[in-house]
Design an enzyme around this catalytic site. Sequence first.
Site, PDB file in Angstrom:
ATOM      1  N   HIS A   1     -97.100  95.727 -65.200  1.00 22.22           N
ATOM      2  CA  HIS A   1     -96.695  97.024 -64.653  1.00 22.22           C
ATOM      3  C   HIS A   1     -97.946  97.780 -64.215  1.00 22.22           C
ATOM      4  O   HIS A   1     -98.928  97.835 -64.961  1.00 22.22           O
ATOM      5  CB  HIS A   1     -95.943  97.843 -65.707  1.00 22.22           C
ATOM      6  CG  HIS A   1     -95.512  99.186 -65.209  1.00 22.22           C
ATOM      7  ND1 HIS A   1     -94.457  99.352 -64.341  1.00 22.22           N
ATOM      8  CD2 HIS A   1     -96.028 100.410 -65.446  1.00 22.22           C
ATOM      9  CE1 HIS A   1     -94.324 100.639 -64.070  1.00 22.22           C
ATOM     10  NE2 HIS A   1     -95.271 101.311 -64.734  1.00 22.22           N
TER      11      HIS A   1
ATOM     12  N   GLY B   1     -89.521  84.005 -32.235  1.00 19.82           N
ATOM     13  CA  GLY B   1     -89.793  83.292 -33.472  1.00 19.82           C
ATOM     14  C   GLY B   1     -91.083  83.741 -34.121  1.00 19.82           C
ATOM     15  O   GLY B   1     -91.666  84.765 -33.757  1.00 19.82           O
ATOM     16  N   TYR B   2     -91.562  82.939 -35.088  1.00 21.19           N
ATOM     17  CA  TYR B   2     -92.727  83.395 -35.860  1.00 21.19           C
ATOM     18  C   TYR B   2     -94.002  83.407 -35.023  1.00 21.19           C
ATOM     19  O   TYR B   2     -94.849  84.284 -35.203  1.00 21.19           O
ATOM     20  CB  TYR B   2     -92.885  82.559 -37.131  1.00 21.19           C
ATOM     21  CG  TYR B   2     -93.383  81.152 -36.936  1.00 21.19           C
ATOM     22  CD1 TYR B   2     -94.734  80.857 -37.003  1.00 21.19           C
ATOM     23  CD2 TYR B   2     -92.500  80.097 -36.711  1.00 21.19           C
ATOM     24  CE1 TYR B   2     -95.208  79.565 -36.837  1.00 21.19           C
ATOM     25  CE2 TYR B   2     -92.952  78.808 -36.548  1.00 21.19           C
ATOM     26  CZ  TYR B   2     -94.291  78.545 -36.603  1.00 21.19           C
ATOM     27  OH  TYR B   2     -94.745  77.260 -36.432  1.00 21.19           O
TER      28      TYR B   2
ATOM     29  N   ALA C   1     -94.236  83.969 -31.711  1.00 26.02           N
ATOM     30  CA  ALA C   1     -94.137  85.120 -30.801  1.00 26.02           C
ATOM     31  C   ALA C   1     -94.376  86.429 -31.539  1.00 26.02           C
ATOM     32  O   ALA C   1     -95.115  87.304 -31.069  1.00 26.02           O
ATOM     33  CB  ALA C   1     -92.769  85.131 -30.122  1.00 26.02           C
TER      34      ALA C   1
ATOM     35  N   LYS D   1    -104.266  83.691 -38.523  1.00 26.51           N
ATOM     36  CA  LYS D   1    -104.303  84.570 -39.692  1.00 26.51           C
ATOM     37  C   LYS D   1    -105.615  85.329 -39.772  1.00 26.51           C
ATOM     38  O   LYS D   1    -105.655  86.466 -40.266  1.00 26.51           O
ATOM     39  CB  LYS D   1    -104.056  83.765 -40.972  1.00 26.51           C
ATOM     40  CG  LYS D   1    -102.740  83.016 -41.001  1.00 26.51           C
ATOM     41  CD  LYS D   1    -101.574  83.861 -40.505  1.00 26.51           C
ATOM     42  CE  LYS D   1    -100.332  83.049 -40.241  1.00 26.51           C
ATOM     43  NZ  LYS D   1    -100.371  82.195 -39.044  1.00 26.51           N
TER      44      LYS D   1
ATOM     45  N   GLY E   1    -109.054  68.150 -36.882  1.00 23.31           N
ATOM     46  CA  GLY E   1    -108.481  69.166 -37.751  1.00 23.31           C
ATOM     47  C   GLY E   1    -107.048  69.512 -37.429  1.00 23.31           C
ATOM     48  O   GLY E   1    -106.374  70.172 -38.222  1.00 23.31           O
ATOM     49  N   GLY E   2    -106.574  69.108 -36.253  1.00 19.46           N
ATOM     50  CA  GLY E   2    -105.182  69.325 -35.910  1.00 19.46           C
ATOM     51  C   GLY E   2    -104.866  70.745 -35.481  1.00 19.46           C
ATOM     52  O   GLY E   2    -105.753  71.599 -35.334  1.00 19.46           O
TER      53      GLY E   2
ATOM     54  N   SER F   1     -97.152  68.758 -32.371  1.00 17.04           N
ATOM     55  CA  SER F   1     -96.327  69.312 -31.304  1.00 17.04           C
ATOM     56  C   SER F   1     -97.193  70.187 -30.404  1.00 17.04           C
ATOM     57  O   SER F   1     -98.360  70.436 -30.700  1.00 17.04           O
ATOM     58  CB  SER F   1     -95.173  70.132 -31.889  1.00 17.04           C
ATOM     59  OG  SER F   1     -95.672  71.244 -32.631  1.00 17.04           O
TER      60      SER F   1
ATOM     61  N   GLU G   1     -95.834  86.995 -34.546  1.00 10.18           N
ATOM     62  CA  GLU G   1     -97.176  87.135 -35.112  1.00 10.18           C
ATOM     63  C   GLU G   1     -98.188  87.527 -34.038  1.00 10.18           C
ATOM     64  O   GLU G   1     -99.012  88.422 -34.246  1.00 10.18           O
ATOM     65  CB  GLU G   1     -97.600  85.825 -35.792  1.00 10.18           C
ATOM     66  CG  GLU G   1     -96.885  85.567 -37.102  1.00 10.18           C
ATOM     67  CD  GLU G   1     -97.372  84.331 -37.826  1.00 10.18           C
ATOM     68  OE1 GLU G   1     -96.927  84.097 -38.963  1.00 10.18           O
ATOM     69  OE2 GLU G   1     -98.217  83.580 -37.264  1.00 10.18           O
TER      70      GLU G   1
END
Length: 461
Positions: A440, A178-179, A181, A51, A39-40, A141, A183
């Site tokens: 609206h 960065g994102y 860190a 998330k 799944g990586g 990575s 999050e």
Amino acid sequence: MHHRHYDVLVIGSGGGTKISTPASHLGLKAAIIEKDRLGGTCLNRGCIPSKMLIHAAEVADHISTAAKYNLKPAGFEVDFQALVQRVSETIDGESDSILPAYRKNENLDYYHGEAVFTGERQVTVRGFTLTADKVYIATGSRPRIPDIPGLDKVPFLTSTEALRLEKQPKRLVVLGGGYIATELAFYYSALGTDVDLIVRSSMLRAEDGQVREAFTKAFQRHADIHLQANITKVAFENDTYTIEVTGRDGKVQTLESDALLIAAGVVPNSDRLNLKAAGVKTDASGYIVVDDHLRTSAPNTWALGDVVGNYMFRHSVNVEGEYLFETTVAHPEDRPIDYGAMPHAVFTTPQVAGVGLTEEEARAQGNDYVVGFRNYSASAMGMALRSTEGFVKLLVDRSDRKIIGCHIIGHEASVLIHQVITLMQMKGTLDDLLSTIFIHPALNEIVRNAARDARAKLAAE
């Protein structure tokens, strides 16, 4: 050693599955190699588990800030271990469900192990020598570990461990801005951990400058932020970290915590593949060098995803995998990849989302543009949310009125930006956006109001 030959060989089971599985469905003999869980990164130790945890943090943040809506909740208790176990079990179940599907596929072979090249389009893995007509490298990575005195002697966390930690730390020090860190800092902070964020340069430095400034100010409620600082020494004794932080002015501050998270970027998983034997070149940072067709320096060998570094998102490697399948397997053609309007988002509170050029990039490239801007608070739903920090920023080209960039900070920024992504992908204009009827009082009206601001500025010239 056993030898097997394939039509298609993919190394990496994240974005690489966009090639191996559909190739097998065409009747081609395909193989996929994975040294970790199937799944990586995204599924096992990245975007999906983070998330799931961050959503719980968002709920906690809503409760903590409910007083602004004249609500006085009695507070909440965090069953941290149960939360992490639930998410981990869900993720592991998803990963475990992949192998049975592979075993039912007579045209797809799976090898669990580390691939090492021994020649052009030839690898060894667990006693097998595999060759293929076409090879695709999608090895991703891993967290970059900086050279900090003492770090190699202490049990620090990376994002991998931070997503599985079942005992909530009372105090956490995070290195990074960065994102990843931010999050993870938000996740821990919203659930009750005291967080110190050590940022070597600036927060979210790739974002538009106006967004970056607003985010840094807003995030101070989640963490003690140390800008332009670095960890220069680490020690660990009696379950306590002693962390030496040196600021821009050279002053040294000592922090204590019961957890240390290193989120200082990533490095490509290219160094263990023996790419030299394959004839595949890398750059000075280890990223595989590819052209605009994702071709490496070796014949019939392509690379995609984080190991290439064009973009570091799951949605970008999905695009790359689908492109390679179509142009090199299903319907071979000499067509360069077109990333189009590549978006991104940071899932903190406040959320951040962006697509296209930042204002700094537009200025550096000499673009002639106007800025359409609107605060969340200047909308009906923004008032309902009692927003104090969100805004939408549009960059519009003066000559053809096309949107060249959009940057949003605030509630559901990752959702709001999609209407602009579609518009940019379709080469639409400011007028196309303004001719759309908006519900609206949906939050999306803020995007329309920013567009109206841009139109007024163009009309005034």
